[in-house]
Each structure stands twice: as structure tokens, then as C-alpha cells.
Scaffold this motif. Structure first.
Motif, PDB file in Angstrom:
ATOM      1  N   PHE A 155      42.357   4.631  23.674  1.00 35.11           N
ATOM      2  CA  PHE A 155      43.758   4.621  23.264  1.00 35.11           C
ATOM      3  C   PHE A 155      44.006   5.815  22.342  1.00 35.11           C
ATOM      4  O   PHE A 155      43.072   6.339  21.728  1.00 35.11           O
ATOM      5  CB  PHE A 155      44.094   3.321  22.521  1.00 35.11           C
ATOM      6  CG  PHE A 155      44.316   2.151  23.434  1.00 35.11           C
ATOM      7  CD1 PHE A 155      45.594   1.770  23.810  1.00 35.11           C
ATOM      8  CD2 PHE A 155      43.239   1.423  23.930  1.00 35.11           C
ATOM      9  CE1 PHE A 155      45.797   0.697  24.663  1.00 35.11           C
ATOM     10  CE2 PHE A 155      43.429   0.349  24.789  1.00 35.11           C
ATOM     11  CZ  PHE A 155      44.718  -0.014  25.157  1.00 35.11           C
ATOM     12  N   ASP A 156      45.256   6.230  22.268  1.00 31.15           N
ATOM     13  CA  ASP A 156      45.627   7.359  21.404  1.00 31.15           C
ATOM     14  C   ASP A 156      46.055   6.909  20.014  1.00 31.15           C
ATOM     15  O   ASP A 156      45.920   7.655  19.047  1.00 31.15           O
ATOM     16  CB  ASP A 156      46.792   8.141  22.034  1.00 31.15           C
ATOM     17  CG  ASP A 156      46.444   8.649  23.420  1.00 31.15           C
ATOM     18  OD1 ASP A 156      45.546   9.504  23.524  1.00 31.15           O
ATOM     19  OD2 ASP A 156      47.050   8.168  24.405  1.00 31.15           O
ATOM     20  N   LEU A 157      46.600   5.702  19.959  1.00 29.30           N
ATOM     21  CA  LEU A 157      47.139   5.234  18.667  1.00 29.30           C
ATOM     22  C   LEU A 157      47.086   3.715  18.606  1.00 29.30           C
ATOM     23  O   LEU A 157      47.309   3.047  19.631  1.00 29.30           O
ATOM     24  CB  LEU A 157      48.597   5.709  18.511  1.00 29.30           C
ATOM     25  CG  LEU A 157      49.325   5.317  17.229  1.00 29.30           C
ATOM     26  CD1 LEU A 157      50.245   6.469  16.765  1.00 29.30           C
ATOM     27  CD2 LEU A 157      50.173   4.057  17.416  1.00 29.30           C
ATOM     28  N   ALA A 158      46.776   3.195  17.438  1.00 24.64           N
ATOM     29  CA  ALA A 158      46.839   1.747  17.195  1.00 24.64           C
ATOM     30  C   ALA A 158      47.733   1.503  15.990  1.00 24.64           C
ATOM     31  O   ALA A 158      47.646   2.239  14.990  1.00 24.64           O
ATOM     32  CB  ALA A 158      45.447   1.182  16.937  1.00 24.64           C
ATOM     33  N   PHE A 159      48.591   0.494  16.092  1.00 26.11           N
ATOM     34  CA  PHE A 159      49.464   0.106  14.977  1.00 26.11           C
ATOM     35  C   PHE A 159      49.088  -1.320  14.598  1.00 26.11           C
ATOM     36  O   PHE A 159      49.312  -2.257  15.379  1.00 26.11           O
ATOM     37  CB  PHE A 159      50.937   0.211  15.407  1.00 26.11           C
ATOM     38  CG  PHE A 159      51.925  -0.241  14.368  1.00 26.11           C
ATOM     39  CD1 PHE A 159      51.754   0.050  13.027  1.00 26.11           C
ATOM     40  CD2 PHE A 159      53.070  -0.946  14.739  1.00 26.11           C
ATOM     41  CE1 PHE A 159      52.679  -0.361  12.067  1.00 26.11           C
ATOM     42  CE2 PHE A 159      54.005  -1.362  13.788  1.00 26.11           C
ATOM     43  CZ  PHE A 159      53.801  -1.062  12.449  1.00 26.11           C
ATOM     44  N   ILE A 160      48.498  -1.480  13.420  1.00 27.39           N
ATOM     45  CA  ILE A 160      48.021  -2.793  12.968  1.00 27.39           C
ATOM     46  C   ILE A 160      49.053  -3.413  12.031  1.00 27.39           C
ATOM     47  O   ILE A 160      49.383  -2.839  10.986  1.00 27.39           O
ATOM     48  CB  ILE A 160      46.656  -2.644  12.244  1.00 27.39           C
ATOM     49  CG1 ILE A 160      45.608  -2.076  13.212  1.00 27.39           C
ATOM     50  CG2 ILE A 160      46.213  -3.983  11.667  1.00 27.39           C
ATOM     51  CD1 ILE A 160      44.265  -1.764  12.557  1.00 27.39           C
ATOM     52  N   ASP A 161      49.541  -4.613  12.425  1.00 29.64           N
ATOM     53  CA  ASP A 161      50.656  -5.199  11.667  1.00 29.64           C
ATOM     54  C   ASP A 161      50.689  -6.721  11.873  1.00 29.64           C
ATOM     55  O   ASP A 161      51.765  -7.299  11.986  1.00 29.64           O
ATOM     56  CB  ASP A 161      51.975  -4.552  12.154  1.00 29.64           C
ATOM     57  CG  ASP A 161      53.140  -4.838  11.227  1.00 29.64           C
ATOM     58  OD1 ASP A 161      52.910  -5.259  10.087  1.00 29.64           O
ATOM     59  OD2 ASP A 161      54.291  -4.621  11.655  1.00 29.64           O
ATOM     60  N   ALA A 162      49.499  -7.360  11.939  1.00 31.98           N
ATOM     61  CA  ALA A 162      49.470  -8.820  12.148  1.00 31.98           C
ATOM     62  C   ALA A 162      48.940  -9.509  10.881  1.00 31.98           C
ATOM     63  O   ALA A 162      49.188  -9.028   9.776  1.00 31.98           O
ATOM     64  CB  ALA A 162      48.636  -9.147  13.380  1.00 31.98           C
ATOM     65  N   ASP A 163      48.244 -10.647  11.035  1.00 35.32           N
ATOM     66  CA  ASP A 163      47.748 -11.402   9.877  1.00 35.32           C
ATOM     67  C   ASP A 163      46.820 -10.540   9.024  1.00 35.32           C
ATOM     68  O   ASP A 163      45.875  -9.926   9.516  1.00 35.32           O
ATOM     69  CB  ASP A 163      47.034 -12.679  10.346  1.00 35.32           C
ATOM     70  CG  ASP A 163      46.022 -12.417  11.456  1.00 35.32           C
ATOM     71  OD1 ASP A 163      46.330 -11.627  12.366  1.00 35.32           O
ATOM     72  OD2 ASP A 163      44.915 -12.973  11.384  1.00 35.32           O
ATOM     73  N   LYS A 164      47.138 -10.516   7.734  1.00 39.29           N
ATOM     74  CA  LYS A 164      46.503  -9.542   6.831  1.00 39.29           C
ATOM     75  C   LYS A 164      45.015  -9.823   6.605  1.00 39.29           C
ATOM     76  O   LYS A 164      44.223  -8.891   6.416  1.00 39.29           O
ATOM     77  CB  LYS A 164      47.237  -9.497   5.485  1.00 39.29           C
ATOM     78  CG  LYS A 164      48.756  -9.353   5.598  1.00 39.29           C
ATOM     79  CD  LYS A 164      49.180  -8.210   6.511  1.00 39.29           C
ATOM     80  CE  LYS A 164      50.664  -8.228   6.838  1.00 39.29           C
ATOM     81  NZ  LYS A 164      51.033  -7.415   7.990  1.00 39.29           N
ATOM     82  N   ILE A 215      48.450   1.511   9.731  1.00 43.69           N
ATOM     83  CA  ILE A 215      48.385   0.137   9.213  1.00 43.69           C
ATOM     84  C   ILE A 215      49.573  -0.110   8.297  1.00 43.69           C
ATOM     85  O   ILE A 215      49.777   0.613   7.316  1.00 43.69           O
ATOM     86  CB  ILE A 215      47.063  -0.087   8.443  1.00 43.69           C
ATOM     87  CG1 ILE A 215      45.867   0.215   9.359  1.00 43.69           C
ATOM     88  CG2 ILE A 215      46.998  -1.509   7.909  1.00 43.69           C
ATOM     89  CD1 ILE A 215      44.513  -0.016   8.712  1.00 43.69           C
ATOM     90  N   ASP A 216      50.345  -1.144   8.639  1.00 40.77           N
ATOM     91  CA  ASP A 216      51.542  -1.458   7.844  1.00 40.77           C
ATOM     92  C   ASP A 216      51.183  -2.403   6.691  1.00 40.77           C
ATOM     93  O   ASP A 216      50.147  -3.067   6.708  1.00 40.77           O
ATOM     94  CB  ASP A 216      52.610  -2.101   8.751  1.00 40.77           C
ATOM     95  CG  ASP A 216      54.008  -1.962   8.149  1.00 40.77           C
ATOM     96  OD1 ASP A 216      54.181  -1.198   7.175  1.00 40.77           O
ATOM     97  OD2 ASP A 216      54.939  -2.616   8.647  1.00 40.77           O
ATOM     98  N   ASN A 217      52.034  -2.441   5.696  1.00 43.68           N
ATOM     99  CA  ASN A 217      51.884  -3.301   4.504  1.00 43.68           C
ATOM    100  C   ASN A 217      50.615  -2.972   3.710  1.00 43.68           C
ATOM    101  O   ASN A 217      49.993  -3.853   3.108  1.00 43.68           O
ATOM    102  CB  ASN A 217      51.884  -4.793   4.893  1.00 43.68           C
ATOM    103  CG  ASN A 217      53.090  -5.157   5.723  1.00 43.68           C
ATOM    104  OD1 ASN A 217      52.971  -5.392   6.935  1.00 43.68           O
ATOM    105  ND2 ASN A 217      54.255  -5.188   5.148  1.00 43.68           N
ATOM    106  N   ALA A 218      50.255  -1.700   3.709  1.00 42.22           N
ATOM    107  CA  ALA A 218      49.004  -1.295   3.046  1.00 42.22           C
ATOM    108  C   ALA A 218      49.097  -1.406   1.524  1.00 42.22           C
ATOM    109  O   ALA A 218      48.075  -1.358   0.838  1.00 42.22           O
ATOM    110  CB  ALA A 218      48.638   0.124   3.451  1.00 42.22           C
ATOM    111  N   ARG A 261      57.989   2.342   2.446  1.00 38.75           N
ATOM    112  CA  ARG A 261      58.339   0.918   2.521  1.00 38.75           C
ATOM    113  C   ARG A 261      57.261   0.085   1.810  1.00 38.75           C
ATOM    114  O   ARG A 261      57.070   0.243   0.625  1.00 38.75           O
ATOM    115  CB  ARG A 261      58.537   0.521   3.987  1.00 38.75           C
ATOM    116  CG  ARG A 261      59.246  -0.797   4.185  1.00 38.75           C
ATOM    117  CD  ARG A 261      59.694  -0.973   5.621  1.00 38.75           C
ATOM    118  NE  ARG A 261      59.939  -2.354   5.935  1.00 38.75           N
ATOM    119  CZ  ARG A 261      59.044  -3.153   6.492  1.00 38.75           C
ATOM    120  NH1 ARG A 261      57.862  -2.706   6.814  1.00 38.75           N
ATOM    121  NH2 ARG A 261      59.346  -4.412   6.750  1.00 38.75           N
ATOM    122  N   ASP A 262      56.490  -0.739   2.537  1.00 36.07           N
ATOM    123  CA  ASP A 262      55.473  -1.577   1.902  1.00 36.07           C
ATOM    124  C   ASP A 262      54.088  -0.930   1.962  1.00 36.07           C
ATOM    125  O   ASP A 262      53.081  -1.589   1.798  1.00 36.07           O
ATOM    126  CB  ASP A 262      55.461  -2.942   2.607  1.00 36.07           C
ATOM    127  CG  ASP A 262      54.754  -4.012   1.786  1.00 36.07           C
ATOM    128  OD1 ASP A 262      54.783  -3.930   0.538  1.00 36.07           O
ATOM    129  OD2 ASP A 262      54.158  -4.918   2.386  1.00 36.07           O
TER     130      ASP A 262
END
Ligand SMILES: C[S@@+](CC[C@H](N)C(=O)[O-])C[C@H]1O[C@@H](n2cnc3c(N)ncnc32)[C@H](O)[C@@H]1O
Length: 211
Positions: free
Chosen positions: A130-139, A161-164, A202-203
Motif C-alpha cells: 500500500f502507498d498510505l495508511a490512515f489510522i483512526d480507530a480504537d486508540k 495517525i489521527d488524534n496523536a 486539530r487533535d
């Protein structure tokens, strides 16, 4: 949720960022009306960064861990070329139905591959690269998601990774979720396989590129 930007600055950023296709307002309106935690939706700034990364990388295959109502999924689908695919991993089947509906409505259905179930299991079933992964599920699973995504991403590819920053709780993590995010941030900063930046967007948005 950490809100680092004063509202007028946020409005200025929004009005000086590429305009969004109408489907994204529909997703936001639906999310606000139907979800008890609509703030889980990633939003226009994160979406625009994902799109820039996808276009810069020339990405054709991306994976999203935790898709909610499809905002990030469709942002990525929009930026992908016609043959591109976004693999959307989501626990809740009802959300999957809604994502499919939005994707159909936008005309990007062929690019959206849904995987309903626990994301760790879905990740084991995916074949890279894969070229990119966006991690944004259960922390709590962020360390596991980072390891699983790293195994799927090509050299030069990116993990986002969101909400870092997790509302700032990473500074003194007391809860399992904050501890898991802090552990992931520390692991990535020390990981010689990647170059990374933790942006106060953002977060908190962690971006790590595989070297
Ligand atoms: C913060 S929301 C995702 C927001 C979305 N990425 C966006 O851009 O708007 C987190 C999502 O992860 C899903 N989720 C939580 N635990 C999960 C798991 N173990 N496997 C897959 N999805 C999970 C939740 O159902 C929720 O829809």
C-alpha cells in the motif's frame, strides 16, 4: 477533542483551502444528525492533508483503519486515480452501508473496498504493498495498527495517525487510550525505519514516511 485554532482562524484556513465537493457537506450533515459522537469525523483539514499526500505520492492503494461515516474514505477516494482503491476497515456494518451509499452517490464506488469487522483481523487479510495508511480507530490498538500497517506499506509510503495528541492527554497519560497513543508516538519517534512529524493539526496528526 483538542481545538487548537480560534474559530476565526479556522474559518480563514477553511476559506483558503481547496473547496470541497458537495458530498462532504452531506456526510457532515448526516453525521451530525445521526451519530452521538459526530466529532469523530476527521474533518476538512485532515482530509485535505490526506489528499495532498495521496497526490504527492502518486498513490493508488490506501487503507483506512476506522472509517466511521466515510468522510476520510471519500476524501481519499476523490484524490485517487480512477484505478485506485481505498480499503476502508470499519467495525460497524451499518456505517459500512452508509459509506457505500455515499460512495455511490459521489460516483467513487468502484474505488471503495469495504472490510467490515475488527480492523486487526481485516489488516491480516490484506496483501500489500500500500502507498498510505490512515489510522483512526480504537486508540488502545494504535501500537498494533502501526505495526500491521508498517508491514503493508511500501518504502516511501506514509502512515498517518489521527488524534496523536488526544486532547493533550498524551502529556500525562492516565487512561489506556492516552497511554497507547503516547506509546505509539514515542515508538515512531524512535523508529529508525521512518522519518516523521507530529503536527499540531486539530487533535494531532502524526505522519511517518517509510525510509
Ligand atoms: C474516529 S472514527 C473514524 C473517523 C474517520 N476516519 C473519518 O475520517 O471521519 C473511528 C471509527 O473506528 C471504528 N472502530 C472502532 N474500533 C474498531 C475496530 N476494532 N475495528 C474497526 N473499526 C473500529 C469505529 O466504529 C468508528 O467508526
Amino acid at each position: 477533542m483538542l481545538e487548537l485554532l480560534p474559530q476565526d482562524i479556522d474559518a480563514y484556513c477553511r476559506s483558503h483551502t481547496s473547496a470541497e465537493a458537495p458530498i462532504f457537506k452531506e456526510i457532515i450533515d448526516y453525521t451530525n444528525a445521526s451519530e452521538s459522537n459526530p466529532q469523530m469525523l476527521s474533518g476538512y483539514l485532515v482530509g485535505a492533508v490526506l489528499q495532498l499526500l495521496i497526490r504527492s505520492l502518486g498513490a493508488t492503494r490506501v487503507v483506512e483503519v476506522g472509517s466511521f461515516t466515510g468522510f476520510g474514505t471519500l476524501k481519499m477516494a476523490e484524490a485517487l486515480p480512477p484505478e485506485g482503491e481505498v480499503h476502508a476497515l470499519e467495525l460497524e456494518a451499518s456505517r459500512g452501508h452508509k459509506i457505500r451509499e455515499f460512495a455511490r452517490q459521489a460516483g467513487w464506488e468502484s474505488k471503495v473496498k469495504l472490510h467490515i469487522g475488527p480492523a486487526l483481523e481485516s489488516l491480516q487479510e490484506l496483501a500489500g504493498p500500500f502507498d498510505l495508511a490512515f489510522i483512526d480507530a480504537d486508540k488502545e490498538n494504535y501500537p498494533n495498527y502501526y505495526a500491521a500497517c508498517k508491514a503493508l506499506i511500501r518504502r516511501g509510503g506514509v502512515i498517518v495517525i489521527d488524534n496523536a495528541l488526544f486532547s493533550g492527554d498524551v502529556l500525562d497519560p492516565q487512561q489506556p487510550a492516552a497511554r497507547a497513543i503516547d506509546d505509539t508516538n514515542t515508538f515512531i519517534a524512535d523508529d529508525s525505519d521512518v522519518a516523521n512529524v507530529l503536527l499540531p493539526l486539530r487533535d494531532g496528526l502524526m505522519i511517518a514516511q517509510l525510509l
